[in-house]
Design a protein around this motif. Structure first.
Motif, mmCIF file in Angstrom:
data_model
loop_
_atom_site.group_PDB
_atom_site.id
_atom_site.type_symbol
_atom_site.label_atom_id
_atom_site.label_comp_id
_atom_site.label_asym_id
_atom_site.label_seq_id
_atom_site.Cartn_x
_atom_site.Cartn_y
_atom_site.Cartn_z
ATOM 1 N N GLU A 173 1.437 6.742 -6.583
ATOM 2 C CA GLU A 173 0.482 7.420 -6.396
ATOM 3 C C GLU A 173 0.804 8.927 -6.992
ATOM 4 O O GLU A 173 0.788 9.467 -7.384
ATOM 5 N N LEU A 174 1.377 9.179 -5.711
ATOM 6 C CA LEU A 174 1.992 10.611 -5.868
ATOM 7 C C LEU A 174 2.778 11.105 -6.191
ATOM 8 O O LEU A 174 3.347 12.128 -6.844
ATOM 9 N N ARG A 183 2.131 1.906 -3.587
ATOM 10 C CA ARG A 183 0.901 1.882 -4.235
ATOM 11 C C ARG A 183 0.802 3.452 -3.576
ATOM 12 O O ARG A 183 0.480 4.310 -5.043
ATOM 13 N N LEU A 184 0.746 4.023 -3.041
ATOM 14 C CA LEU A 184 0.321 5.657 -2.863
ATOM 15 C C LEU A 184 1.820 6.359 -3.353
ATOM 16 O O LEU A 184 1.679 7.580 -3.338
ATOM 17 N N GLU A 185 3.012 5.836 -2.823
ATOM 18 C CA GLU A 185 4.113 6.693 -2.978
ATOM 19 C C GLU A 185 3.886 6.417 -4.656
ATOM 20 O O GLU A 185 4.223 8.145 -5.356
ATOM 21 N N GLU A 240 0.868 -1.182 0.100
ATOM 22 C CA GLU A 240 -0.080 0.214 -0.374
ATOM 23 C C GLU A 240 0.670 1.174 -0.200
ATOM 24 O O GLU A 240 0.665 2.087 -0.732
ATOM 25 N N ARG A 241 1.782 1.457 0.820
ATOM 26 C CA ARG A 241 3.169 2.376 0.701
ATOM 27 C C ARG A 241 3.928 2.423 -0.264
ATOM 28 O O ARG A 241 3.530 3.695 -1.241
#
Length: 182
Positions: A125-126, A121-123, A118-119
């Motif tokens: 995405e960010l 994926r969020l990184e 998840e981290r």
């Protein structure tokens, strides 16, 4: 009234002369019969005790001894069973603790992996949003820079007209802006 007369009788019973002679057990003339009856009574009592009473007492004692032995055996068996159950219980608890520890470790590892995914994926995405924002900024900056030349040209033209009172030469302003790299 007449008073009754009391009479004394001298009529005796046939065994009365023996009664006056003393305690019967100490009389020597009755020793033989006393010994015979003592032997008969003792023999009868011995027979009753040996054939009836003592076997029943022995049977009761034997039954009691057997019951006590059976109870002791049952208690020993129950103790062994309870010790075996306690050992099985301890083993089950140890096994359950090991399983719980393994399950907790597995859950922790799975959650850590999910968290890492998840981290990431969020990184990503960010990072994509940051790249899009930087492109938007660059586009707006470029658009603003194209507008800056027009604004600078209008501002220079207005300043010259205000200072000199006549309209400014647009060619001279464009040349000056080109030399200034605006």
């Amino acid at each position: 009234m007449a008073t009754p007369q009391q009479t004394t009788s001298t009529v005796g019973h046939p065994g009365d002369q023996h009664l006056e002679a003393g305690f019967p057990a100490f009389r020597t003339d009755t020793y033989a019969t006393q010994l015979v009856w003592l032997a008969i009574a003792f023999g009868g009592l011995y027979y009753l005790m040996s054939k009836i009473a003592l076997p029943k007492v022995a049977e009761v004692l034997e039954n009691r001894r057997e019951r006590i032995a059976a109870d002791l055996d049952a208690a020993a068996k129950a103790k062994q069973e309870s010790e075996a159950a306690a050992t099985a219980y301890e083993e089950a608890i140890a096994s359950a603790r090991a399983k719980a520890g393994a399950l907790a470790k597995e859950t922790q590892d799975r959650l850590a992996a999910e968290s890492a995914e998840e981290r990431k994926r969020l990184e990503a995405e960010l990072a994509a949003k940051l790249d899009a924002a930087e492109r938007t900024i660059a586009e707006r900056k470029a658009q603003a820079m194209t507008n800056v030349r027009g604004i600078a040209s209008d501002a220079a033209s207005a300043i010259v007209e205000r200072l000199t009172g006549r309209p400014a030469d647009q060619k001279a302003i464009d040349t000056a802006l080109t030399n200034a790299k605006v």
